[in-house]
Design an enzyme around this catalytic site. Structure first.
Site, PDB file in Angstrom:
ATOM      1  N   ASP A  31      -8.696  -2.252   0.552  1.00 43.72           N
ATOM      2  CA  ASP A  31      -9.216  -0.971   0.082  1.00 43.72           C
ATOM      3  C   ASP A  31     -10.582  -0.807   0.718  1.00 43.72           C
ATOM      4  OD1 ASP A  31      -9.709   1.387  -1.344  1.00 43.72           O
ATOM      5  OD2 ASP A  31     -10.321   0.349  -3.160  1.00 43.72           O
ATOM      6  N   SER A  32     -11.128   0.380   0.622  1.00 45.41           N
ATOM      7  CA  SER A  32     -12.485   0.585   1.115  1.00 45.41           C
ATOM      8  C   SER A  32     -13.490  -0.210   0.292  1.00 45.41           C
ATOM      9  CB  SER A  32     -12.852   2.072   1.065  1.00 45.41           C
ATOM     10  OG  SER A  32     -12.828   2.540  -0.273  1.00 45.41           O
ATOM     11  N   TYR A  72     -14.164   5.545   1.995  1.00 44.51           N
ATOM     12  CA  TYR A  72     -13.389   6.175   3.057  1.00 44.51           C
ATOM     13  C   TYR A  72     -13.282   7.686   2.869  1.00 44.51           C
ATOM     14  CZ  TYR A  72     -11.387   1.667   4.721  1.00 44.51           C
ATOM     15  OH  TYR A  72     -11.200   0.420   5.242  1.00 44.51           O
ATOM     16  N   GLY A  73     -13.443   8.134   1.637  1.00 44.04           N
ATOM     17  CA  GLY A  73     -13.153   9.526   1.299  1.00 44.04           C
ATOM     18  C   GLY A  73     -13.916  10.558   2.105  1.00 44.04           C
ATOM     19  N   CYS A  87      -5.317   1.768  -1.253  1.00 46.23           N
ATOM     20  CA  CYS A  87      -6.301   2.850  -1.172  1.00 46.23           C
ATOM     21  C   CYS A  87      -5.548   4.132  -0.876  1.00 46.23           C
ATOM     22  CB  CYS A  87      -7.305   2.546  -0.057  1.00 46.23           C
ATOM     23  SG  CYS A  87      -8.439   3.895   0.331  1.00 46.23           S
ATOM     24  N   ASN A  88      -5.681   5.126  -1.731  1.00 51.15           N
ATOM     25  CA  ASN A  88      -4.967   6.382  -1.513  1.00 51.15           C
ATOM     26  C   ASN A  88      -5.423   7.090  -0.245  1.00 51.15           C
ATOM     27  OD1 ASN A  88      -4.940   5.906  -4.627  1.00 51.15           O
ATOM     28  ND2 ASN A  88      -3.321   7.404  -4.276  1.00 51.15           N
ATOM     29  N   THR A  89      -6.720   7.086   0.021  1.00 50.32           N
ATOM     30  CA  THR A  89      -7.234   7.774   1.200  1.00 50.32           C
ATOM     31  C   THR A  89      -6.708   7.123   2.475  1.00 50.32           C
ATOM     32  OG1 THR A  89      -9.242   8.432   0.005  1.00 50.32           O
ATOM     33  CG2 THR A  89      -9.323   8.490   2.409  1.00 50.32           C
ATOM     34  N   CYS A 129      -6.515   7.789  -6.930  1.00 53.04           N
ATOM     35  CA  CYS A 129      -7.465   6.887  -6.277  1.00 53.04           C
ATOM     36  C   CYS A 129      -7.434   5.582  -7.044  1.00 53.04           C
ATOM     37  CB  CYS A 129      -8.874   7.480  -6.280  1.00 53.04           C
ATOM     38  SG  CYS A 129     -10.148   6.351  -5.656  1.00 53.04           S
ATOM     39  N   HIS A 165      -9.594   3.413  -7.515  1.00 53.21           N
ATOM     40  CA  HIS A 165     -10.792   3.151  -8.323  1.00 53.21           C
ATOM     41  C   HIS A 165     -10.666   3.761  -9.724  1.00 53.21           C
ATOM     42  CE1 HIS A 165     -12.667   2.267  -4.396  1.00 53.21           C
ATOM     43  NE2 HIS A 165     -13.667   1.714  -5.051  1.00 53.21           N
TER      44      HIS A 165
END
Length: 259
Positions: free
Chosen positions: A6-7, A38-39, A69-71, A179, A181
């Site tokens: 993930d970021s 990353y967003g 990570c969704n992004t 997300c 998070h």
């Protein structure tokens, strides 16, 4: 070995579910904190960085990679599948089950701006939303609050309320968390919504998918519950101090320079 990245620390919500489902598997988790979040980055940047991270994790003998990570999933999962010879599992908002279960015909998706604006999310809406109206709302500042370990501070509460409170007047009955998070802020979201609005966290579904793919590919655990935690930030202490809060126990953290 199961690898995931993930970021930052949000993907630890996926780590928890995968570890609970597959307790005998070694897991390597990489937090790309040097590039977090990353967003706000371009699709080209996210693809290039995800490939660099993915290739490193593949070199560490990963049997499967989770893009936690969704992004990164929306921007780079296709490129990762093209360039890496192992199963790739991405994460995406649970629009399909939320839309299918909605009785009011209105749901919300909370995610980063990059995820909400992505072609992948639009494709999910086109395919699964049907006549259901989907309100897309960015969790402004939420990633930063989780990264800072402020899961219940006054500022975090204010930032969560700024997004969720207006939704209570929109006749929604489901919220999909887009997300990784955001599940760490579920208690604050639930305080505002009560039980009448359902929250969708994809972590358990991702864990089941990982289990299924490992079985399909005939991958067996080596029986070594080795958990590695890596950050691309030069200082490992911030991540190490967060692990007890986010996964329930501490662990050593390695620093990796991917430049």
């Amino acid at each position: 070995m199961i690898a995931m990245f993930d970021s930052g620390l949000g993907g630890l919500s996926i780590w928890r579910a995968v570890q609970a489902t597959l307790p005998d598997w070694p897991i390597t988790y990489l937090a790309d904190q040097a590039y977090c979040p990353y967003g706000g980055r371009s699709k080209v940047e996210i693809i290039a960085r995800s490939l660099k991270v993915g290739r490193y994790l593949h070199s560490q003998s990963a049997s499967l990679l989770v893009v936690a990570c969704n992004t990164a999933t929306t921007a780079a999962v296709a490129a990762l599948r093209q360039h890496l010879p192992i199963p790739i599992v991405g994460v995406e908002p649970a629009i399909k089950p939320a839309a299918a279960a909605s009785r009011t015909g209105r749901i919300a998706v909370l995610a980063t701006q990059a995820t909400l604006a992505s072609e992948r999310v639009q494709a999910l809406l086109d395919k699964h939303a049907g006549e259901v109206e989907v309100l897309r709302r960015p969790g402004v500042g939420w990633v930063e609050q989780v990264e800072a370990g402020e899961l219940d501070s006054a500022l975090t509460r204010a930032r969560v309320a700024a997004v969720v409170q207006p939704l209570l007047q929109e006749n929604i009955d489901h919220i999909a968390l887009g997300c990784t998070h955001y599940p760490f802020l579920s208690p604050l979201i639930r305080e505002l919504t009560g039980e009448q609005i359902a929250l969708y966290d994809p972590a358990e579904a991702i864990a089941r998918r990982v289990d299924s793919l490992l079985q399909q590919h005939g991958s067996d655990s080596i029986g070594d519950r080795c958990y590695r935690f890596i950050t691309t930030a030069p200082d490992t202490q911030p991540m190490a101090s967060m692990l007890p809060l986010l996964i329930g126990h501490g662990h050593a953290v390695e620093s990796l320079n991917l430049e």
